[in-house]
Design an enzyme around this catalytic site. Structure first.
Site, PDB file in Angstrom:
ATOM      1  N   ASN A  97     -16.352  58.070 -23.530  1.00 23.88           N
ATOM      2  CA  ASN A  97     -17.671  57.638 -23.034  1.00 23.88           C
ATOM      3  C   ASN A  97     -18.184  58.642 -22.009  1.00 23.88           C
ATOM      4  O   ASN A  97     -19.388  58.831 -21.857  1.00 23.88           O
ATOM      5  CB  ASN A  97     -17.575  56.249 -22.400  1.00 23.88           C
ATOM      6  CG  ASN A  97     -17.447  55.168 -23.449  1.00 23.88           C
ATOM      7  OD1 ASN A  97     -18.424  54.813 -24.093  1.00 23.88           O
ATOM      8  ND2 ASN A  97     -16.244  54.666 -23.659  1.00 23.88           N
TER       9      ASN A  97
ATOM     10  N   HIS B 239      -9.417  65.399 -17.853  1.00 23.47           N
ATOM     11  CA  HIS B 239     -10.762  65.796 -18.315  1.00 23.47           C
ATOM     12  C   HIS B 239     -11.153  67.068 -17.574  1.00 23.47           C
ATOM     13  O   HIS B 239     -11.145  67.097 -16.337  1.00 23.47           O
ATOM     14  CB  HIS B 239     -11.798  64.716 -17.985  1.00 23.47           C
ATOM     15  CG  HIS B 239     -11.523  63.395 -18.624  1.00 23.47           C
ATOM     16  ND1 HIS B 239     -11.650  63.186 -19.980  1.00 23.47           N
ATOM     17  CD2 HIS B 239     -11.145  62.209 -18.095  1.00 23.47           C
ATOM     18  CE1 HIS B 239     -11.358  61.916 -20.248  1.00 23.47           C
ATOM     19  NE2 HIS B 239     -11.037  61.303 -19.131  1.00 23.47           N
TER      20      HIS B 239
ATOM     21  N   ALA C 148     -14.587  58.316 -15.505  1.00 19.74           N
ATOM     22  CA  ALA C 148     -13.289  58.970 -15.310  1.00 19.74           C
ATOM     23  C   ALA C 148     -13.397  60.468 -15.065  1.00 19.74           C
ATOM     24  O   ALA C 148     -12.383  61.157 -15.102  1.00 19.74           O
ATOM     25  CB  ALA C 148     -12.417  58.705 -16.534  1.00 19.74           C
TER      26      ALA C 148
HETATM   27  N1  LIG Z   1     -17.629  55.532 -18.664  1.00 18.69           N
HETATM   28  C1  LIG Z   1     -16.335  55.779 -18.518  1.00 18.69           C
HETATM   29  O1  LIG Z   1     -15.916  56.743 -17.870  1.00 18.69           O
HETATM   30  C2  LIG Z   1     -15.343  54.893 -19.131  1.00 18.69           C
HETATM   31  C3  LIG Z   1     -15.719  53.902 -19.981  1.00 18.69           C
HETATM   32  N2  LIG Z   1     -14.801  53.078 -20.533  1.00 18.69           N
HETATM   33  C4  LIG Z   1     -15.298  52.035 -21.422  1.00 18.69           C
HETATM   34  O2  LIG Z   1     -15.522  50.857 -20.643  1.00 18.69           O
HETATM   35  C5  LIG Z   1     -15.314  49.705 -21.468  1.00 18.69           C
HETATM   36  C6  LIG Z   1     -14.308  48.762 -20.801  1.00 18.69           C
HETATM   37  O3  LIG Z   1     -13.073  49.429 -20.666  1.00 18.69           O
HETATM   38  P1  LIG Z   1     -11.711  48.623 -20.380  1.00 18.69           P
HETATM   39  O4  LIG Z   1     -11.946  47.598 -19.349  1.00 18.69           O
HETATM   40  O5  LIG Z   1     -10.649  49.621 -20.192  1.00 18.69           O
HETATM   41  O6  LIG Z   1     -11.509  47.925 -21.793  1.00 18.69           O
HETATM   42  P2  LIG Z   1     -10.557  46.667 -22.144  1.00 18.69           P
HETATM   43  O7  LIG Z   1     -10.264  46.799 -23.606  1.00 18.69           O
HETATM   44  O8  LIG Z   1      -9.427  46.586 -21.207  1.00 18.69           O
HETATM   45  O9  LIG Z   1     -11.494  45.396 -21.906  1.00 18.69           O
HETATM   46  C7  LIG Z   1     -12.665  45.177 -22.625  1.00 18.69           C
HETATM   47  C8  LIG Z   1     -12.809  43.686 -22.827  1.00 18.69           C
HETATM   48  O10 LIG Z   1     -14.142  43.422 -23.327  1.00 18.69           O
HETATM   49  C9  LIG Z   1     -14.049  42.596 -24.491  1.00 18.69           C
HETATM   50  N3  LIG Z   1     -15.187  42.864 -25.366  1.00 18.69           N
HETATM   51  C10 LIG Z   1     -15.404  43.940 -26.170  1.00 18.69           C
HETATM   52  N4  LIG Z   1     -16.576  43.813 -26.804  1.00 18.69           N
HETATM   53  C11 LIG Z   1     -17.129  42.639 -26.406  1.00 18.69           C
HETATM   54  C12 LIG Z   1     -18.330  41.965 -26.733  1.00 18.69           C
HETATM   55  N5  LIG Z   1     -19.196  42.476 -27.619  1.00 18.69           N
HETATM   56  N6  LIG Z   1     -18.588  40.781 -26.111  1.00 18.69           N
HETATM   57  C13 LIG Z   1     -17.701  40.233 -25.225  1.00 18.69           C
HETATM   58  N7  LIG Z   1     -16.527  40.831 -24.895  1.00 18.69           N
HETATM   59  C14 LIG Z   1     -16.246  42.029 -25.477  1.00 18.69           C
HETATM   60  C15 LIG Z   1     -12.729  43.018 -25.123  1.00 18.69           C
HETATM   61  O11 LIG Z   1     -12.283  42.028 -26.033  1.00 18.69           O
HETATM   62  P3  LIG Z   1     -11.281  42.462 -27.226  1.00 18.69           P
HETATM   63  O12 LIG Z   1      -9.931  42.622 -26.584  1.00 18.69           O
HETATM   64  O13 LIG Z   1     -11.387  41.338 -28.179  1.00 18.69           O
HETATM   65  O14 LIG Z   1     -11.779  43.768 -27.780  1.00 18.69           O
HETATM   66  C16 LIG Z   1     -11.835  43.142 -23.880  1.00 18.69           C
HETATM   67  O15 LIG Z   1     -11.343  41.887 -23.481  1.00 18.69           O
HETATM   68  C17 LIG Z   1     -14.839  50.231 -22.827  1.00 18.69           C
HETATM   69  O16 LIG Z   1     -15.928  50.363 -23.717  1.00 18.69           O
HETATM   70  C18 LIG Z   1     -14.295  51.599 -22.479  1.00 18.69           C
HETATM   71  O17 LIG Z   1     -14.289  52.480 -23.582  1.00 18.69           O
HETATM   72  C19 LIG Z   1     -13.478  53.184 -20.211  1.00 18.69           C
HETATM   73  C20 LIG Z   1     -13.047  54.159 -19.366  1.00 18.69           C
HETATM   74  C21 LIG Z   1     -13.924  55.134 -18.822  1.00 18.69           C
HETATM   75  O1  LIG Z   2     -10.886  56.676 -18.877  1.00 17.19           O
HETATM   76  C1  LIG Z   2     -10.943  57.788 -19.379  1.00 17.19           C
HETATM   77  O2  LIG Z   2     -10.108  58.695 -19.195  1.00 17.19           O
HETATM   78  C2  LIG Z   2     -12.128  58.136 -20.229  1.00 17.19           C
HETATM   79  C3  LIG Z   2     -12.472  57.122 -21.202  1.00 17.19           C
HETATM   80  O3  LIG Z   2     -11.656  56.345 -21.652  1.00 17.19           O
HETATM   81  C4  LIG Z   2     -13.855  57.109 -21.683  1.00 17.19           C
HETATM   82  O4  LIG Z   2     -14.668  57.935 -21.230  1.00 17.19           O
HETATM   83  O5  LIG Z   2     -14.168  56.270 -22.531  1.00 17.19           O
END
Ligand SMILES: NC(=O)C1=CN([C@@H]2O[C@H](COP(=O)(O)OP(=O)(O)OC[C@H]3O[C@@H](n4cnc5c(N)ncnc54)[C@H](OP(=O)(O)O)[C@@H]3O)[C@@H](O)[C@H]2O)C=CC1
Ligand SMILES: O=C([O-])CC(=O)C(=O)O
Length: 271
Positions: free
Chosen positions: A192, A222, A124
């Site tokens: 993250n 950000h 992001a």
């Molecule tokens: N690098 C970056 O810039 C960013 C990173 N992220 C990260 O990316 C990831 C995905 O984000 P997003 O799609 O928005 O999240 P969501 O919550 O929309 O989707 C994540 C899904 O993964 C499932 N899940 C979590 N842990 C496990 C596991 N150990 N095994 C199997 N399934 C699992 C969750 O289930 P449940 O609902 O039961 O928890 C949920 O259904 C998150 O960790 C988020 O913090 C997000 C935005 C920016």
């Molecule tokens: O999507 C965003 O704005 C950032 C975020 O959640 C992450 O880095 O985990």
């Protein structure tokens, strides 16, 4: 064609699968998994051409070239070593898990031993290209300032531990200030990006993070400020939150899609 398996059928996972399904990403979606079976069904219902099998990671890695993690930091521990042992490349969104230096070293070693790549999209934020270039020389300081509407911080361990009532925040309020190492544990679903910045720049202890709750906002902001031998820069992105998960910005999904598109493109732009 590249065979992809995906863990985490939420906001980002669904965007990636749709992009494979409509041909935006040149790949075959072979397998998906989520601990939440409703999310699996919901995702399957959005696909028109792809018919991925639902399978757990141990079976999945025997059938794919690349595993995509878009689940949670704990999932990184559970699935990434298994994928690398099976010689699969991996793309990781929950980069905050790498504040655990032992995990980072293990994954780096496993990737080297098994001749695999580990892709960490910019997510992001904007400006990772400049930070990467700058890191070829001395960097003096890196600061990330993240502002989100209070609802975008709900459920974070730091908010719960400190009994912060997000509903009572009426003006722009600094909620957290500290090193990236603490920020990614305190807000595992919010910053993250701080981990990706740390790995690209000057590490988790020297990278400073400020998190602000701002009820006047409808977007996730950000800002990254970097000073080094090259000079200095500041980037700022105002992100539209994903409708299905206000914590995650839409640009994070697009960044994951762009990273996968890049794999099949002979011309690679950017640092
Ligand atoms: N690098 C970056 O810039 C960013 C990173 N992220 C990260 O990316 C990831 C995905 O984000 P997003 O799609 O928005 O999240 P969501 O919550 O929309 O989707 C994540 C899904 O993964 C499932 N899940 C979590 N842990 C496990 C596991 N150990 N095994 C199997 N399934 C699992 C969750 O289930 P449940 O609902 O039961 O928890 C949920 O259904 C998150 O960790 C988020 O913090 C997000 C935005 C920016
Ligand atoms: O999507 C965003 O704005 C950032 C975020 O959640 C992450 O880095 O985990």
């Amino acid at each position: 064609m590249l065979s992809i398996g995906l863990i985490g059928c939420g906001t980002i996972g669904t965007s990636i699968c749709k992009a494979i399904d409509d041909g935006t990403i040149e790949a075959e979606l072979v397998a998906i998994y989520d601990r939440n079976l409703d999310d699996v069904d919901k995702l399957l219902s959005t696909l028109e051409r792809s018919k991925p099998q639902v399978m757990e990671v141990t079976e999945m890695v025997r059938n794919i070239d690349l595993l995509v993690e878009c689940a949670s930091q704990e999932a990184v521990y559970e699935i990434i070593p298994t994928a690398l042992h099976a010689h699969c490349d991996v793309m990781i969104m929950s980069v905050g898990a790498f504040s655990d230096e032992k995990l980072y070293k293990t994954i780096r070693e496993l990737a080297k031993e098994n001749k695999c790549k580990v892709y960490l999209p910019s997510g992001a934020i904007v400006g990772l290209d400049g930070l990467k270039s700058a890191s070829a020389e001395k960097i003096y300081s890196v600061t990330l300032t993240t502002q989100k509407p209070p609802a975008g911080l709900a459920g974070a361990p730091y908010i719960i531990r400190n009994k912060i009532d997000l509903d009572k925040i009426t003006g722009k309020t600094v909620i957290f200030e500290g090193p990236a190492s603490e920020a990614v544990k305190a807000f595992p679903a919010n910053v993250n990006v701080a981990a990706t910045i740390s790995l690209t720049g000057i590490g988790f202890e020297k990278t400073k993070v400020k998190i602000v709750a701002n009820p006047a906002l409808t977007r996730n902001i950000h800002e990254i400020s970097v000073e080094g031998a090259f000079g200095e820069f500041t980037t700022r992105v105002e992100n539209v939150p994903s409708p299905s998960n206000p914590k995650s910005s839409y640009l994070a999904s697009l960044s994951a899609i762009a990273t996968l598109r890049k794999l099949s493109d002979p011309i690679q732009t950017g640092t």
